[in-house]
Design a protein around this motif. Sequence first.
Motif, PDB file in Angstrom:
ATOM      1  N   GLU A  67       0.851  -1.178   0.000  1.00 57.02           N
ATOM      2  CA  GLU A  67       0.000   0.000   0.000  1.00 57.02           C
ATOM      3  C   GLU A  67       0.894   1.237   0.000  1.00 57.02           C
ATOM      4  O   GLU A  67       1.904   1.290   0.706  1.00 57.02           O
ATOM      5  N   ILE A  68       0.510   2.235  -0.818  1.00 55.60           N
ATOM      6  CA  ILE A  68       1.258   3.488  -0.911  1.00 55.60           C
ATOM      7  C   ILE A  68       0.234   4.614  -0.971  1.00 55.60           C
ATOM      8  O   ILE A  68      -0.474   4.760  -1.969  1.00 55.60           O
ATOM      9  N   THR A  69       0.152   5.412   0.075  1.00 55.39           N
ATOM     10  CA  THR A  69      -0.831   6.493   0.141  1.00 55.39           C
ATOM     11  C   THR A  69      -0.663   7.467  -1.020  1.00 55.39           C
ATOM     12  O   THR A  69      -1.648   7.952  -1.577  1.00 55.39           O
ATOM     13  N   VAL A  74      -4.476   4.706  -7.631  1.00 55.91           N
ATOM     14  CA  VAL A  74      -4.263   3.416  -8.291  1.00 55.91           C
ATOM     15  C   VAL A  74      -5.062   2.372  -7.510  1.00 55.91           C
ATOM     16  O   VAL A  74      -4.867   2.215  -6.308  1.00 55.91           O
ATOM     17  N   PRO A  75      -5.965   1.635  -8.167  1.00 49.55           N
ATOM     18  CA  PRO A  75      -6.811   0.683  -7.426  1.00 49.55           C
ATOM     19  C   PRO A  75      -6.087  -0.591  -6.993  1.00 49.55           C
ATOM     20  O   PRO A  75      -5.050  -0.945  -7.550  1.00 49.55           O
ATOM     21  N   PHE A  76      -6.675  -1.245  -6.021  1.00 51.90           N
ATOM     22  CA  PHE A  76      -6.288  -2.588  -5.576  1.00 51.90           C
ATOM     23  C   PHE A  76      -4.898  -2.687  -4.959  1.00 51.90           C
ATOM     24  O   PHE A  76      -4.068  -3.484  -5.373  1.00 51.90           O
ATOM     25  N   PRO A  82       4.937  -4.839   3.362  1.00 50.01           N
ATOM     26  CA  PRO A  82       4.760  -3.688   4.256  1.00 50.01           C
ATOM     27  C   PRO A  82       4.293  -2.458   3.492  1.00 50.01           C
ATOM     28  O   PRO A  82       4.548  -2.314   2.296  1.00 50.01           O
ATOM     29  N   MET A  83       3.609  -1.565   4.196  1.00 50.74           N
ATOM     30  CA  MET A  83       3.213  -0.289   3.621  1.00 50.74           C
ATOM     31  C   MET A  83       4.491   0.462   3.258  1.00 50.74           C
ATOM     32  O   MET A  83       5.464   0.450   4.009  1.00 50.74           O
ATOM     33  N   LEU A  84       4.508   1.115   2.097  1.00 48.54           N
ATOM     34  CA  LEU A  84       5.723   1.781   1.642  1.00 48.54           C
ATOM     35  C   LEU A  84       5.768   3.264   1.999  1.00 48.54           C
ATOM     36  O   LEU A  84       6.767   3.930   1.690  1.00 48.54           O
ATOM     37  N   ASP A  85       4.743   3.773   2.658  1.00 47.05           N
ATOM     38  CA  ASP A  85       4.820   5.142   3.165  1.00 47.05           C
ATOM     39  C   ASP A  85       6.009   5.209   4.114  1.00 47.05           C
ATOM     40  O   ASP A  85       6.180   4.356   4.979  1.00 47.05           O
ATOM     41  N   LEU A 156       9.347   8.984  -0.531  1.00 50.29           N
ATOM     42  CA  LEU A 156       8.297   8.607   0.425  1.00 50.29           C
ATOM     43  C   LEU A 156       8.832   8.728   1.851  1.00 50.29           C
ATOM     44  O   LEU A 156       9.454   7.823   2.374  1.00 50.29           O
ATOM     45  N   LYS A 157       8.618   9.885   2.435  1.00 51.59           N
ATOM     46  CA  LYS A 157       9.109  10.188   3.778  1.00 51.59           C
ATOM     47  C   LYS A 157       7.932  10.257   4.746  1.00 51.59           C
ATOM     48  O   LYS A 157       6.824  10.563   4.359  1.00 51.59           O
TER      49      LYS A 157
END
Length: 158
Positions: A67-69, A74-76, A82-85, A156-157
Amino acid sequence: MKRTTIALCTLLSAGLGAAQAETVAPTAIAFEEGAVAQSLTGVAGNAEEGAKVVSAKSQGNCVACHEITDLADVPFHGEVGPMLDGAGDRWSEAELRGILVDAKMTFDESMMPSFYKTEGFIRLGKAYTGKAHEGDVEPLLSAQQIEDVVAYLMTLKD
């Protein structure tokens, strides 16, 4: 006139440097504790292009597992990885490059594909046919695409 000449010389020498930079072959990658310090191309990554690779199903498709906020449109998005944020704060550029090249060098049990690996596979299949792969194996992403994704992930910080 003097500034124009200096600017032109700077552009030309930068262009020559880029042209002379050699791409590191997948079999020549030097890992150091899972990290790859050396750029694969000698050319800086383009974060905008990296975002395209991360979100494109036909390329990296990272959002299938992460997941990337920043890419909420971008769907799905997946939840396997892990979340990449905040990835740019959690890992260094060299660590991110190493993870993309071959995640198993950092995380033994990772299910993440090795995006720049061409040998050492246990059982390489041919797409969805169930038949063995024939011929040379091409990396999933090019060296420049790896550099572009690293550049994007570094933005992505937290």
